[in-house]
Design an enzyme around this catalytic site. Sequence first.
Site, PDB file in Angstrom:
ATOM      1  N   LEU A  33      -5.471   2.773  -6.921  1.00 47.71           N
ATOM      2  CA  LEU A  33      -4.068   2.850  -7.368  1.00 47.71           C
ATOM      3  C   LEU A  33      -3.360   1.513  -7.242  1.00 47.71           C
ATOM      4  O   LEU A  33      -2.392   1.228  -7.936  1.00 47.71           O
ATOM      5  CB  LEU A  33      -3.308   3.866  -6.512  1.00 47.71           C
ATOM      6  CG  LEU A  33      -3.741   5.319  -6.636  1.00 47.71           C
ATOM      7  CD1 LEU A  33      -3.131   6.144  -5.517  1.00 47.71           C
ATOM      8  CD2 LEU A  33      -3.307   5.858  -7.985  1.00 47.71           C
ATOM      9  N   GLY A  36      -3.368  -4.557  -1.965  1.00 49.43           N
ATOM     10  CA  GLY A  36      -2.519  -5.420  -1.172  1.00 49.43           C
ATOM     11  C   GLY A  36      -3.345  -6.605  -0.714  1.00 49.43           C
ATOM     12  O   GLY A  36      -4.502  -6.734  -1.134  1.00 49.43           O
ATOM     13  N   SER A  38      -4.830  -7.299   2.085  1.00 53.44           N
ATOM     14  CA  SER A  38      -6.076  -6.979   2.778  1.00 53.44           C
ATOM     15  C   SER A  38      -6.421  -5.505   2.614  1.00 53.44           C
ATOM     16  O   SER A  38      -7.152  -4.943   3.406  1.00 53.44           O
ATOM     17  CB  SER A  38      -5.922  -7.311   4.263  1.00 53.44           C
ATOM     18  OG  SER A  38      -4.784  -6.618   4.767  1.00 53.44           O
ATOM     19  N   LYS A  40      -6.884  -1.865  -0.134  1.00 47.83           N
ATOM     20  CA  LYS A  40      -7.005  -1.231  -1.444  1.00 47.83           C
ATOM     21  C   LYS A  40      -6.524   0.190  -1.265  1.00 47.83           C
ATOM     22  O   LYS A  40      -6.841   0.816  -0.249  1.00 47.83           O
ATOM     23  CB  LYS A  40      -8.474  -1.191  -1.869  1.00 47.83           C
ATOM     24  CG  LYS A  40      -8.821  -2.070  -3.029  1.00 47.83           C
ATOM     25  CD  LYS A  40     -10.235  -1.786  -3.459  1.00 47.83           C
ATOM     26  CE  LYS A  40     -10.753  -2.913  -4.317  1.00 47.83           C
ATOM     27  NZ  LYS A  40     -12.123  -2.692  -4.746  1.00 47.83           N
ATOM     28  N   LYS A  56      -5.216   4.438   1.942  1.00 45.19           N
ATOM     29  CA  LYS A  56      -5.090   2.976   2.002  1.00 45.19           C
ATOM     30  C   LYS A  56      -6.196   2.457   2.917  1.00 45.19           C
ATOM     31  O   LYS A  56      -6.213   2.752   4.112  1.00 45.19           O
ATOM     32  CB  LYS A  56      -3.706   2.602   2.549  1.00 45.19           C
ATOM     33  CG  LYS A  56      -3.486   1.099   2.677  1.00 45.19           C
ATOM     34  CD  LYS A  56      -2.027   0.793   2.944  1.00 45.19           C
ATOM     35  CE  LYS A  56      -1.801  -0.689   3.187  1.00 45.19           C
ATOM     36  NZ  LYS A  56      -0.395  -1.048   3.266  1.00 45.19           N
ATOM     37  N   ASP A 156      10.308  -5.966   4.763  1.00 48.77           N
ATOM     38  CA  ASP A 156       9.673  -6.309   3.483  1.00 48.77           C
ATOM     39  C   ASP A 156      10.128  -5.306   2.412  1.00 48.77           C
ATOM     40  O   ASP A 156       9.334  -4.802   1.628  1.00 48.77           O
ATOM     41  CB  ASP A 156       8.148  -6.296   3.641  1.00 48.77           C
ATOM     42  CG  ASP A 156       7.437  -7.037   2.508  1.00 48.77           C
ATOM     43  OD1 ASP A 156       8.110  -7.826   1.792  1.00 48.77           O
ATOM     44  OD2 ASP A 156       6.222  -6.828   2.338  1.00 48.77           O
TER      45      ASP A 156
HETATM   46  N1  LIG Z   1       1.022   6.520  -1.075  1.00 51.71           N
HETATM   47  C1  LIG Z   1       0.754   5.907  -2.222  1.00 51.71           C
HETATM   48  N2  LIG Z   1       0.691   6.594  -3.369  1.00 51.71           N
HETATM   49  C2  LIG Z   1       0.433   5.975  -4.545  1.00 51.71           C
HETATM   50  N3  LIG Z   1       0.224   4.652  -4.668  1.00 51.71           N
HETATM   51  C3  LIG Z   1       0.272   3.910  -3.561  1.00 51.71           C
HETATM   52  C4  LIG Z   1       0.529   4.490  -2.283  1.00 51.71           C
HETATM   53  N4  LIG Z   1       0.538   3.502  -1.357  1.00 51.71           N
HETATM   54  C5  LIG Z   1       0.291   2.369  -2.026  1.00 51.71           C
HETATM   55  N5  LIG Z   1       0.116   2.590  -3.345  1.00 51.71           N
HETATM   56  C6  LIG Z   1      -0.163   1.579  -4.381  1.00 51.71           C
HETATM   57  O1  LIG Z   1      -0.917   0.517  -3.802  1.00 51.71           O
HETATM   58  C7  LIG Z   1      -0.178  -0.710  -3.834  1.00 51.71           C
HETATM   59  C8  LIG Z   1      -0.438  -1.509  -2.566  1.00 51.71           C
HETATM   60  O2  LIG Z   1      -0.083  -0.727  -1.427  1.00 51.71           O
HETATM   61  P1  LIG Z   1       0.680  -1.345  -0.202  1.00 51.71           P
HETATM   62  O3  LIG Z   1       1.989  -1.923  -0.671  1.00 51.71           O
HETATM   63  O4  LIG Z   1       0.772  -0.336   0.880  1.00 51.71           O
HETATM   64  O5  LIG Z   1      -0.306  -2.494   0.178  1.00 51.71           O
HETATM   65  P2  LIG Z   1       0.129  -3.791   0.966  1.00 51.71           P
HETATM   66  O6  LIG Z   1       0.681  -3.307   2.257  1.00 51.71           O
HETATM   67  O7  LIG Z   1       0.980  -4.622   0.094  1.00 51.71           O
HETATM   68  O8  LIG Z   1      -1.189  -4.436   1.339  1.00 51.71           O
HETATM   69  P3  LIG Z   1      -1.240  -5.617   2.369  1.00 51.71           P
HETATM   70  O9  LIG Z   1      -0.430  -5.174   3.565  1.00 51.71           O
HETATM   71  O10 LIG Z   1      -2.688  -5.724   2.645  1.00 51.71           O
HETATM   72  O11 LIG Z   1      -0.611  -6.769   1.646  1.00 51.71           O
HETATM   73  C9  LIG Z   1       1.276  -0.278  -4.000  1.00 51.71           C
HETATM   74  O12 LIG Z   1       2.055  -1.270  -4.636  1.00 51.71           O
HETATM   75  C10 LIG Z   1       1.127   0.960  -4.878  1.00 51.71           C
HETATM   76  O13 LIG Z   1       0.949   0.597  -6.230  1.00 51.71           O
END
Ligand SMILES: Nc1ncnc2c1ncn2[C@@H]1O[C@H](COP(=O)(O)OP(=O)(O)OP(=O)(O)O)[C@@H](O)[C@H]1O
Length: 437
Positions: A33, A36, A38, A40, A56, A156
């Site tokens: 989906l 990020g 680190s 997926k 995640k 953030d």
């Molecule tokens: N609960 C969820 N349901 C649907 N999609 C999600 C969900 N959580 C995350 N995503 C998708 O995954 C993407 C990346 O998730 P997230 O923002 O949690 O990662 P991140 O924290 O940015 O990663 P990192 O901390 O490693 O940089 C989000 O922008 C979204 O598109």
Amino acid sequence: MPPDDSSAASSSTASAEIYTKALQGRYELGRVLGRGGSSKVYRARDVRTGVHVAVKAVRKPHHPCSPEDAAAARRSVERELAALRRVQGHPHVVRLLDVLASRTTVYLVLDLARGGSVQSALEERGRSDEPMARRLFGQLVSAVAHAHARGVFHRDVKPENLLLDERGDVKLTDFGLCAFADRQLGPDGLTATSCGSPAYVAPEILLKKRYDPGKADVWSCGVVLFSLTAGYLPFNDGNLMGMYRKICSGRFRCPKWFSMELRSLIRRMLDPEPSTRIKVGEIFDHPWLHKDGMPFPITPAASPHPTPEVVKWEAESELAREINAFDILTFASGCDLSGLIGTLTDRVRFVVSGINAKSVLDKLEELGREEGFAVRRKEEEGFGGVLFEAIGEKFVAQVSVHPLHEELLLVEAERAISEKEPKFWKKLQASYKFSTN
Ligand SMILES: Nc1ncnc2c1ncn2[C@@H]1O[C@H](COP(=O)(O)OP(=O)(O)OP(=O)(O)O)[C@@H](O)[C@H]1O
């Protein structure tokens, strides 16, 4: 990043979604989906209930990596988990359903947000009108205020971290950069760690001042509100330094379609001086939020009725969830023995009842000493661990004891470096008749 758990695999389809690998036999993983730095995020399905979730997968750093990098990665996932646990129970904060861990990856099982992110909605559909923005923004501020009340500052806040469920309601996510009121803040209630995404970062953070993270969250929410209603960022420039200058001076122009009330609220939020910036609790009283007669503070959205199976499973898994979260991270994955994790060869896990942690630890210590191991004991109230080392030989093991419930203990033994089967290993198994997994 492929899921690394090979303990069970299956293949099935549902509503045109293909699920292939099963994660520890519990969640079937589907498509990716999002990604990020680190991590997926996979769409997934709970094998027991059929409920669709998001998983995640946060990968631990590859070996070899510097101890600093490994520690930072561990802190980040521990922080995200701790924050998520603290802020659970709000309708506009993503729900943490479960946590699993393997040697290389920590898996956070979250509510599936079917509507994508506010960022993708902005990119696909453009700016929102004021009533729609009011609804989304009200939900965001309600989630942020809830987190602050629990001592968690997000740090953030940005449209990528605002997910939307099937009804288009906001779910605040990604607490990986958060600060805790009782940990990171000094006695003055301020912090100095710079973080966040440049366009959404408050000027006091850019100026490297000590800052109030609650006020910094208000600033970021202000940038989100501006972007939602304008369709573009308030502070933008061809180069980063130019953007920083605009942020620090608080120079921005509202588009002509902004109502007077909206301009007033945005100016109060994007005030470069934190001491005069509107506080999160005051936002609810601002006239813009009351324009459609919307009731504030936001009452929890009517919860979707879970099926009886989900209710039953949730009750049953309450205990399992307690085991999974930090225990796996801090005990099974050997935070105290992080250097050894790459060479684990054997692991056993069992549950004992009707005995307290101290008695188990005493027994373990006795068995280890009988066999001539150097024994190091770490005891904390109600739980602890024992580390065994064979002097001059290649053998290291640790056993951790952790309470699951009153008189119910999880005992986990890990053998890290081993050239022989120690006798105490067998005696330990015989003492508690546990099975390996
Ligand atoms: N609960 C969820 N349901 C649907 N999609 C999600 C969900 N959580 C995350 N995503 C998708 O995954 C993407 C990346 O998730 P997230 O923002 O949690 O990662 P991140 O924290 O940015 O990663 P990192 O901390 O490693 O940089 C989000 O922008 C979204 O598109």
